[in-house]
Design an enzyme around this catalytic site. Structure first.
Site, PDB file in Angstrom:
ATOM      1  N   SER A   1       0.955  -0.890   0.150  1.00  0.00           N
ATOM      2  CA  SER A   1       0.125   0.201  -0.263  1.00  0.00           C
ATOM      3  C   SER A   1       1.459   1.041   0.221  1.00  0.00           C
ATOM      4  CB  SER A   1      -0.475   0.151   1.130  1.00  0.00           C
ATOM      5  OG  SER A   1      -1.177   1.301   1.227  1.00  0.00           O
TER       6      SER A   1
ATOM      7  N   HIS B   1      -1.171  -1.943  -4.451  1.00  0.00           N
ATOM      8  CA  HIS B   1      -2.568  -1.202  -3.604  1.00  0.00           C
ATOM      9  C   HIS B   1      -2.605   0.686  -3.255  1.00  0.00           C
ATOM     10  CE1 HIS B   1      -5.713  -2.411  -1.569  1.00  0.00           C
ATOM     11  NE2 HIS B   1      -5.397  -1.313  -0.016  1.00  0.00           N
TER      12      HIS B   1
ATOM     13  N   ASP C   1      -5.050   3.163  -1.995  1.00  0.00           N
ATOM     14  CA  ASP C   1      -6.019   3.958  -1.062  1.00  0.00           C
ATOM     15  C   ASP C   1      -6.298   5.254  -1.349  1.00  0.00           C
ATOM     16  OD1 ASP C   1      -6.126   1.092   1.070  1.00  0.00           O
ATOM     17  OD2 ASP C   1      -4.245   1.489   1.091  1.00  0.00           O
TER      18      ASP C   1
ATOM     19  N   MET D   1      -9.641   7.610   0.317  1.00  0.00           N
ATOM     20  CA  MET D   1     -10.326   7.409   1.380  1.00  0.00           C
ATOM     21  C   MET D   1     -11.438   9.377   0.679  1.00  0.00           C
ATOM     22  SD  MET D   1      -7.486   6.606   3.962  1.00  0.00           S
ATOM     23  CE  MET D   1      -7.009   5.108   3.787  1.00  0.00           C
TER      24      MET D   1
ATOM     25  N   HIS E   1      -8.409   0.511  -4.037  1.00  0.00           N
ATOM     26  CA  HIS E   1      -9.228   0.639  -2.897  1.00  0.00           C
ATOM     27  C   HIS E   1     -10.200   1.978  -2.644  1.00  0.00           C
ATOM     28  CE1 HIS E   1      -9.522  -0.973   1.629  1.00  0.00           C
ATOM     29  NE2 HIS E   1     -10.658  -0.523   1.085  1.00  0.00           N
TER      30      HIS E   1
ATOM     31  N   MET F   1     -12.321   3.788   0.174  1.00  0.00           N
ATOM     32  CA  MET F   1     -12.957   3.995   1.134  1.00  0.00           C
ATOM     33  C   MET F   1     -13.428   5.536   0.906  1.00  0.00           C
ATOM     34  SD  MET F   1      -9.802   2.957   3.365  1.00  0.00           S
ATOM     35  CE  MET F   1      -8.768   2.559   1.798  1.00  0.00           C
TER      36      MET F   1
ATOM     37  N   MET G   1     -10.997  -6.277   6.064  1.00  0.00           N
ATOM     38  CA  MET G   1     -10.442  -5.440   6.281  1.00  0.00           C
ATOM     39  C   MET G   1     -10.283  -5.980   7.843  1.00  0.00           C
ATOM     40  SD  MET G   1     -10.327  -2.553   4.222  1.00  0.00           S
ATOM     41  CE  MET G   1      -8.829  -2.145   5.675  1.00  0.00           C
TER      42      MET G   1
ATOM     43  N   ASP H   1      -6.413  -6.406   4.378  1.00  0.00           N
ATOM     44  CA  ASP H   1      -5.790  -5.291   4.704  1.00  0.00           C
ATOM     45  C   ASP H   1      -5.828  -4.562   5.751  1.00  0.00           C
ATOM     46  OD1 ASP H   1      -5.393  -2.694   3.648  1.00  0.00           O
ATOM     47  OD2 ASP H   1      -6.421  -2.399   2.752  1.00  0.00           O
TER      48      ASP H   1
END
Ligand code: DX5
Ligand code: ZN
Length: 232
Positions: free
Chosen positions: A12, A37, A39, A41, A70, A72, A141, A176
């Site tokens: 990540s 990966h 993330d 957000m 990913h 979020m 998660m 993760d």
């Protein structure tokens, strides 16, 4: 041919040097990462803000493996086209992000990407059951999403339930949060085959000293493979 369940390590970049993403991505890939990966957000679904489609598009030319994005964020659907244009290979959305995860997964596929579905720690495995024929990954998660460097939450029973439900389907189980050489064997034994790790990959290294990334990735892989007996 049966589905390739060899362990995948997905660093990540949340734990990378934020001033040098291109070089960090190239460094972890040179050092053995299977996927990268990312993330995303939004400061709403989770209490932190990171990257939007424009950043993902800037990462794209540096990623030679697979850009594993990913999300979020809530809502998801209005942003799917932008992440497709940015070059994401897989978009993973949370079941908790809205009332229509099935529609979201279909929209991700229609936009030409593979779809993953993510479950927060308190969400039961059952929330993913009716999506298993549509996704290529279920993300369990193992921390509450939002930040790197948190402690692992043991959800091996959820992983094992999903593994049994997936059977022969071509669906990865990804974990993760808090994944280290100590926790990796536990999740791998339960059935996880894709391991996201931020701090455990980037600790002790830099783009000028990337060998530490290689050692960290190898240690995670060895720990997970040792637990399952699935050596490459
Ligand atoms: C958490 C993110 C993770 C995180 C993992 O919200 O989805 O990808 O960066 O970080 P570590 O491996 O440090 O727990
Ligand atoms: Zn993540």
């Amino acid at each position: 041919m049966s589905f390739d369940r060899r362990i995948r390590i997905a660093p990540s970049i949340l734990s990378a040097d934020f001033a040098d993403f291109g070089a960090e991505i190239r460094a972890v890939e040179d050092q053995g990462a299977d996927w990268v990966h990312i993330d995303v957000m939004d400061g709403h679904f989770v209490p932190n803000l990171t990257f939007g489609p424009q950043a993902v598009s800037a990462f794209r030319p540096h990623v030679k493996t697979l850009m594993d994005v990913h999300l979020m964020i809530a809502p998801v659907d209005p942003y799917i086209a932008a992440f497709a244009d940015a070059g994401a290979d897989r978009l993973t959305a949370h079941v908790e992000a809205g009332p229509h995860i099935h529609r979201t997964v279909q929209a991700i596929r229609d936009a030409g990407m593979t779809a993953g579905v993510a479950l927060n720690p308190a969400t039961p495995a059952e929330a993913a059951m009716h999506l298993l024929d549509l996704v290529d990954l279920v993300l369990v998660m193992t921390v509450n999403p939002g930040f790197g460097g948190q402690s692992f939450i043991d959800l091996t029973d959820k992983i094992a339930t999903l593994r049994a439900a997936i059977g022969d389907r071509p669906v990865h189980i990804q974990v993760d949060g808090g994944i280290t050489p100590e926790t990796a064997p536990r999740v791998a034994r339960a059935g996880a085959d894709a391991l996201v790790a931020g701090s455990a990959v980037f600790r002790g290294g830099s783009v000028d000293a990337p060998e530490a990334y290689g050692r960290n990735i190898a240690a995670l892989r060895r720990a997970a493979e040792g637990a399952t007996g699935t050596m490459a």
